[in-house]
Design a protein around this motif. Sequence first.
Motif, mmCIF file in Angstrom:
data_model
loop_
_atom_site.group_PDB
_atom_site.id
_atom_site.type_symbol
_atom_site.label_atom_id
_atom_site.label_comp_id
_atom_site.label_asym_id
_atom_site.label_seq_id
_atom_site.Cartn_x
_atom_site.Cartn_y
_atom_site.Cartn_z
ATOM 1 N N VAL A 32 0.967 -1.008 -0.119
ATOM 2 C CA VAL A 32 0.026 0.099 0.161
ATOM 3 C C VAL A 32 0.922 1.166 0.123
ATOM 4 O O VAL A 32 0.532 2.144 -0.822
ATOM 5 N N THR A 97 2.312 9.279 2.128
ATOM 6 C CA THR A 97 0.775 8.671 2.425
ATOM 7 C C THR A 97 -0.046 9.383 3.185
ATOM 8 O O THR A 97 -1.308 8.926 3.323
ATOM 9 N N LEU A 103 -6.054 7.915 5.639
ATOM 10 C CA LEU A 103 -4.818 7.465 6.657
ATOM 11 C C LEU A 103 -4.418 8.374 7.648
ATOM 12 O O LEU A 103 -3.370 8.520 8.146
ATOM 13 N N SER A 106 -2.539 6.845 10.790
ATOM 14 C CA SER A 106 -1.406 6.054 10.382
ATOM 15 C C SER A 106 -0.218 6.416 11.334
ATOM 16 O O SER A 106 0.627 5.352 11.752
ATOM 17 N N VAL A 373 -8.053 0.203 5.631
ATOM 18 C CA VAL A 373 -6.964 -0.098 4.262
ATOM 19 C C VAL A 373 -7.537 -1.451 4.037
ATOM 20 O O VAL A 373 -7.121 -2.326 4.496
ATOM 21 N N LEU A 378 -8.669 0.845 -1.228
ATOM 22 C CA LEU A 378 -7.586 1.558 -1.927
ATOM 23 C C LEU A 378 -7.904 1.761 -3.320
ATOM 24 O O LEU A 378 -7.436 2.962 -4.012
ATOM 25 N N LEU A 389 -11.473 6.064 2.098
ATOM 26 C CA LEU A 389 -9.920 6.655 2.034
ATOM 27 C C LEU A 389 -10.027 7.965 1.566
ATOM 28 O O LEU A 389 -8.966 8.839 1.974
#
Length: 607
Positions: A32, A97, A103, A106, A373, A378, A389
Motif C-alpha cells: 500500500v 501517504t 490515513l 497512520s 485500508v 484503496l 479513504l
Amino acid sequence: MSSCGCTNPLNYGPYLANNCGGNSFVLFMALVDAIIRNTCDIGDVCGRVHAWKQPRDEYDYIVIGGGTGGSAVTGRLAENKTHKVLLIEAGPDEPETYQVPGLILSYFTNPLLDWNYRTTDEPVACQGTNGSCLWLRAKMLGGCSVINGMMFIVGIPPDFDKRWKGEGNPGWGWDDVLPFFKKFENNLQIELYSHRYHGVKGPVTISTQYYVPALAEAVIQGAKEAGFPISQDLNGENYLGFAIPQSYIEDGVRVSMAKAYLRPQRLNNNLDVMLNSTATRILINKQKKAYAVQFIYNNTTYTVRARKEIILAAGTINSPKILLQSGVGPKDALDKVGIEQIHNLPGVGNNLTNHVAFGLTYWINSTVESISVTWKTLTDYLNSRTGPLASSGLPITGRIYTKYATPEDPDIQLYFQVSSRKCSRTGDPDEDVDPKQPKSITISAVNLHPKSRGRITLKSANPLDPPVMVGNYLTVKEDEDRVLDGIRLVQRLVNSTTLKDTWKFTYADKVYGECGDKYSFNTDEYWRCAIRHTTDPENHQASTLRMGPVSDKWSVVDQKLRVIGIKNLRVADASAMPVVTTGNINAAIIMMAERCADFIKHSKIQV
C-alpha cells in the motif's frame, strides 16, 4: 530518479508497515505504501521543497517552525525574491501517504513525526490516566495541518469582536480579519457559498470531501428531527447548526500548509529549508534586539544571523519553550532551571487555553463502511478518489449551544468519528471481522469556551528536554458544566427517529473507573465523574504567548504580533491568540500568519 520523473533525494518519513506492530502486517501495508508513494499526483514527490544540509551565515528573515503558521508566513515572505529566508523545522517533510485523507491515524504517536507530548499533574482531568492527558502535536513540515481532521472552520464574529478586539486588541475585529481569511482561500465551490465570506484566489484550496457516507446525511436528518438548526455554511452568516463542512482538500488529496505555501516557492533560490533541525534559542543583545537563532542539525549546533526579523512559529508548546530557553519570561521559572533572565515577560507560557471534550460511543447498523485500508478502499480511492479513504472521518459537525450560551455565541461543537482500522494483513474487507459485531461511532461534545487556564514551563535548561505541560482542564467548574450539557445534547440527537430506529444507535456501555459503582448510570453525577476520568482534550492549544495590550503584564505580543520589549521578533502561531476561537483553529492560525507577513511587509526594521 523517482518513478515520477524527477530527482527525489529526500525520504519523506517512516513507512506504513512500521506503524502496524507485527511482521504479519508488513507485506500488504508495504505494498500500500509503495503504491501511494508512486502515485505522483498524491505523493507529489516532484513538487517537494529541497532540504538544505547546511545553512548560510545570514538571512533577512528566519522562521522557526514549519507548521501551519510557519509554512504560511515563510511562503509569503519568500514571494519577494530579494529577501533571503530560512525556515527551521524540527521534523522531516510530510510522508506521501499522509496526503490520503483516510490515513489520518497512520502515524499518530510515531516519535519521528509526533512530539508525543503529555500533560502532567492534572488536578481534575484525565484521572483515568493518572492525571496525564495525551497531546498529539505534529513534528513535520506542515505541522498539524498534516494530521488534523481537515475541517475548514474560521471561527465566529464574537470571537474577534468580543474576545479579541473587545479585550484590548484593536485591529482584530471580524471586519479586520475577514479579508485575510478570504486572502488565503481558494474555494472550489463558491457557487454554493457567498463571496462576502469566501475567497477564490488564495493558495489554500477548499472544497467538500469527496466521500460523504449515508450516515452523514442521516445525522443531518436526525439533527432536524431533534430540533437543531441546519447550516449551509458554518463560515457564513448562519454559523449555528449542523453541516457537512468544507475541508482542506483538492482532487481528493489533503492540502497541508506546506503544500499550499512552501511547494510553490520550492524553485526560489532565496528560500532555504532546514529539516530535522531543532531550534534551541534566540540570541538577544543588550539593546534587546533579536539578531540570531541557534539550532541543532545532525548533532551540530549552528548560529545563523537575521538581518531583519525572526519569526517564532514553533507552536503553542514549543514557541514559549524557545522563548524561555532564550531568557525571555518570568524570572522564577527561569531561575528554577538556571537560565539567566534577559527580558521579563510574566505571560510567557501562561494563559494556555484549549478546548476540552467528552466522547460517547454508540453501536450502529453494521452495514456502515468503516475507514479501513483494504484492496477495495484503496482501488476506489486510486481510481476515482472516492470511498472511505477519501475522507478523514465522518465529514460532519454541529455547532450548537448549552444553557450557558446563546445562539449568537454558541459554546459546543460535536465531532463524529466512525470505527476504523489503520492496518491490514491481507487487504480483505472481512479480515478479522466478526460479522455479528456492529460498528461504532463516537460523538464528542467539545466545550468551545473553556475558562480553565494551563501553563507551559521548562523541565530543565537542556533544550532537548520536553517542557512541563499542565492543561489544568476542568479546574473551573463551568467547563465541566458545559461538557455535561453537551452530553445531554448528544443524547437528544441520538434519540431522534432516524438515528435510534433506522440506524439502531445503541449506547456502548463503558467503564469509567469507579464511576459506575459510585453513581447511578446517566445521572449528572455519573457523567461528571466520567468526564474527569476519561477527559478528551482537543488539539487546539492556544494563547501561551497571548496578544494583548502592552499595559497588561500577561501580554506577550502586541497587535502587530511583535514580542513586547524585544526588537525584530514576532510570533505567527496559535500561541499568540488572545483566546482560542469557537471551533477548529487551523484557519485562524493561517489568518494570523497572513497578517504577520503583511505587518512585516509594511514595517520598518527596529535598530
